[in-house]
Design an enzyme around this catalytic site. Structure first.
Site: not given
Ligand SMILES: [Mg+2]
Length: 251
Positions: A19, A21, A198
């Site tokens: 991922d 960001d 996240d």
């Protein structure tokens, strides 16, 4: 609840799905600064990709074009829009799922609602829509109600909660689908999938990777299906760095 650090494995047997960001860079609000990809990160991903014989891809909610712009001049394999589009190999043509039938109508309704609602921001990202309310968490319920109202059964759309926003996305795409698609093809097939993320939207990816007996790593706090956890983006870089054999390191 994952509590343990991921193991020190050899990158040579892995396929990496990362991922962006909040995982590789600090989480950036879209109404603030655009995240910066530093040369240290470019070098790390290049070395990791070499160590994994090319099996490394960014799997993001951003579009592939946006990912390309952030990593320029480095080009990576990637899946954007939460699996809605993908380029399995560098140099390959971008592919995507069909446009959901209800997308344009949903766009008009959500844009109008955001214009009439101070504290919110509307964003169209290719095949998905976002209602942002980063500084106004009290607007989540109202934003979710509007988003849910456009996700009718025949729209081909669904709503998802994320940090500071609700998203409206094609039902046929998620990060788990994206990772499974990569894993059917060389150079990814046959390797141990490793996925780091996240956010709530990364849970589909964690579940897919767990089913493939891979390594799922949640970044930061919060409940998760991931098997392991790292505290922040700096710890991510440190761990990824530790997987590269010393001879492969470029710095
Ligand atoms: Mg993220």
């Amino acid at each position: 609840m994952p509590t343990q650090q991921p193991p020190r494995i050899s990158a040579a047997n892995c396929a990496f799905f990362l991922d962006f960001d909040g995982t590789l860079v600090h989480f950036g609000n879209p109404d603030e600064i655009v995240p910066v990809v530093d040369d240290g990160l470019r070098g790390l991903l290049l070395a990791l990709r070499d160590a994994a014989d090319g099996a490394l891809a960014v799997v993001s909610g951003r579009t592939v074009a946006a990912i390309d712009g952030l990593f320029e001049p480095l080009t990576l394999a990637s899946s954007g829009e939460h699996g809605g589009e993908w380029r399995h190999l560098v140099g390959e043509e971008l592919q995507s799922i069909p446009v959901p039938p209800g997308l344009d109508a949903a766009h008009k309704i959500c844009e109008a609602w955001s214009k009439a609602t101070p504290g919110t921001l509307f964003e169209r990202k290719g095949l998905s829509l976002v209602l942002h309310f980063h500084r106004h968490p009290e607007l989540r319920e109202a934003a979710a109600a509007v988003a849910q109202s456009v996700c009718t059964p025949d729209s081909g759309l669904r709503m998802l909660h994320a940090r500071g926003m609700v998203e409206i996305r094609p039902v046929s795409a998620d990060k788990g689908v994206a990772i499974r698609r990569f894993m059917e093809l060389p150079p990814y097939a046959g390797r141990t999938p490793v996925f780091l993320g996240d956010d709530v939207t990364d849970e589909d990816g964690f579940t897919a990777v767990n089913a493939l007996d891979g390594i799922s790593v949640k970044i930061g706090p919060g409940t998760s299906h991931a098997r392991y956890r790292l505290p922040n983006e700096d710890a991510v870089r440190e761990w990824l760095e530790s997987l590269i054999e010393p001879a492969m390191r470029q710095t």
